[in-house]
Design a protein around this motif. Structure first.
Motif, PDB file in Angstrom:
ATOM      1  N   ASP A   1      50.463 -54.642  42.264  1.00  0.00           N
ATOM      2  CA  ASP A   1      50.360 -54.033  40.936  1.00  0.00           C
ATOM      3  C   ASP A   1      51.048 -54.888  39.877  1.00  0.00           C
ATOM      4  O   ASP A   1      50.536 -55.058  38.765  1.00  0.00           O
ATOM      5  CB  ASP A   1      50.945 -52.619  40.938  1.00  0.00           C
ATOM      6  N   LEU A   2      52.215 -55.434  40.229  1.00  0.00           N
ATOM      7  CA  LEU A   2      52.940 -56.297  39.304  1.00  0.00           C
ATOM      8  C   LEU A   2      52.138 -57.566  39.010  1.00  0.00           C
ATOM      9  O   LEU A   2      52.016 -57.986  37.854  1.00  0.00           O
ATOM     10  CB  LEU A   2      54.314 -56.654  39.876  1.00  0.00           C
TER      11      LEU A   2
ATOM     12  N   ARG B   1      48.876 -57.927  39.206  1.00  0.00           N
ATOM     13  CA  ARG B   1      47.721 -57.541  38.403  1.00  0.00           C
ATOM     14  C   ARG B   1      48.136 -57.297  36.954  1.00  0.00           C
ATOM     15  O   ARG B   1      47.425 -57.658  36.015  1.00  0.00           O
ATOM     16  CB  ARG B   1      47.060 -56.308  39.008  1.00  0.00           C
ATOM     17  N   GLY B   2      49.301 -56.693  36.751  1.00  0.00           N
ATOM     18  CA  GLY B   2      49.808 -56.478  35.394  1.00  0.00           C
ATOM     19  C   GLY B   2      50.074 -57.786  34.670  1.00  0.00           C
ATOM     20  O   GLY B   2      49.738 -57.946  33.492  1.00  0.00           O
ATOM     21  N   LYS B   3      50.677 -58.744  35.376  1.00  0.00           N
ATOM     22  CA  LYS B   3      50.917 -60.065  34.781  1.00  0.00           C
ATOM     23  C   LYS B   3      49.599 -60.758  34.459  1.00  0.00           C
ATOM     24  O   LYS B   3      49.468 -61.408  33.417  1.00  0.00           O
ATOM     25  CB  LYS B   3      51.753 -60.930  35.729  1.00  0.00           C
TER      26      LYS B   3
ATOM     27  N   THR C   1      46.777 -59.293  33.727  1.00  0.00           N
ATOM     28  CA  THR C   1      46.230 -58.598  32.559  1.00  0.00           C
ATOM     29  C   THR C   1      46.845 -59.137  31.276  1.00  0.00           C
ATOM     30  O   THR C   1      46.135 -59.453  30.312  1.00  0.00           O
ATOM     31  CB  THR C   1      46.458 -57.078  32.682  1.00  0.00           C
TER      32      THR C   1
ATOM     33  N   ASP D   1      40.232 -54.208  35.764  1.00  0.00           N
ATOM     34  CA  ASP D   1      40.665 -54.688  37.080  1.00  0.00           C
ATOM     35  C   ASP D   1      39.517 -55.297  37.871  1.00  0.00           C
ATOM     36  O   ASP D   1      39.667 -56.320  38.513  1.00  0.00           O
ATOM     37  CB  ASP D   1      41.279 -53.537  37.895  1.00  0.00           C
TER      38      ASP D   1
END
Length: 187
Positions: free
Chosen positions: A145-146, A148-150, A152, A165
């Motif tokens: 998740d981290l 994927r957040g970075k 994004t 996503d």
């Protein structure tokens, strides 16, 4: 306000976006076949782009529908806009208005931005989120998740218009872009 015309064309990155090519044989990415079928029903022309050799691209694209054309970049280096324009010309696209590029590859997205296209970044398909890699598989859900957040944030800082996503969220994203177009927004 008048309604914006339907999307003119949708360009997709081949590797990571439409096709997963991890250690095993190439497979369609999750949601790729449904997404392509939906766009075809709506009569939106689609094409894939990649900077691999023609033979490598054809091997990967073999898992996609036969009707979907592709464009291997011949000597054009991303982020030059030429590859996007050439792909659109091969589709006989009459205008840039309403053309969209979908990819997780930053250089291809920059090419789309340079070409004047709407761009949609795929966070889960970006280089830092290689879903097929052993490194990704070894990560905890929180670490994924981290990452994927970075990814994004990196895609938004590049200047893309939207970030999702994965392809399963493309319909909603295209509806959002259509709404933005109806309000007069340009890429």
């Amino acid at each position: 306000m008048h309604d914006a015309p339907a999307f003119t064309a949708v360009l997709f990155g081949l590797r990571g976006c439409l096709v997963q090519a991890a250690d095993g044989p190439p497979l369609p990415a999750p949601g790729a076949l449904d997404t392509l079928a939906g766009l075809r029903r709506q009569q939106v022309p689609c094409i894939w782009l990649d900077d691999l050799s023609g033979a490598q691209s054809k091997r990967l694209a073999a898992v996609l529908p036969d009707w979907l054309p592709g464009h291997s970049v011949n000597g054009v280096r991303w982020p030059a806009p030429n590859a996007c324009w050439q792909a659109l010309m091969s589709l006989a696209t009459e205008r840039l208005d309403g053309c969209v590029l979908v990819s997780g590859e930053p250089h291809l997205l920059q090419s789309g931005l340079n070409a004047g296209l709407w761009t949609i970044g795929l966070a889960a398909c970006s280089p830092s989120c290689d879903l097929g890699s052993q490194q990704w598989q070894a990560m905890s859900q929180q670490e994924q998740d981290l990452a994927r957040g970075k990814a994004t944030l990196a895609l938004f800082s590049l200047g893309v218009h939207s970030v999702i996503d994965h392809l399963e969220a493309l319909d909603t994203c295209l509806a959002d872009i259509a709404q933005r177009r109806r309000k007069g927004e340009k890429p």
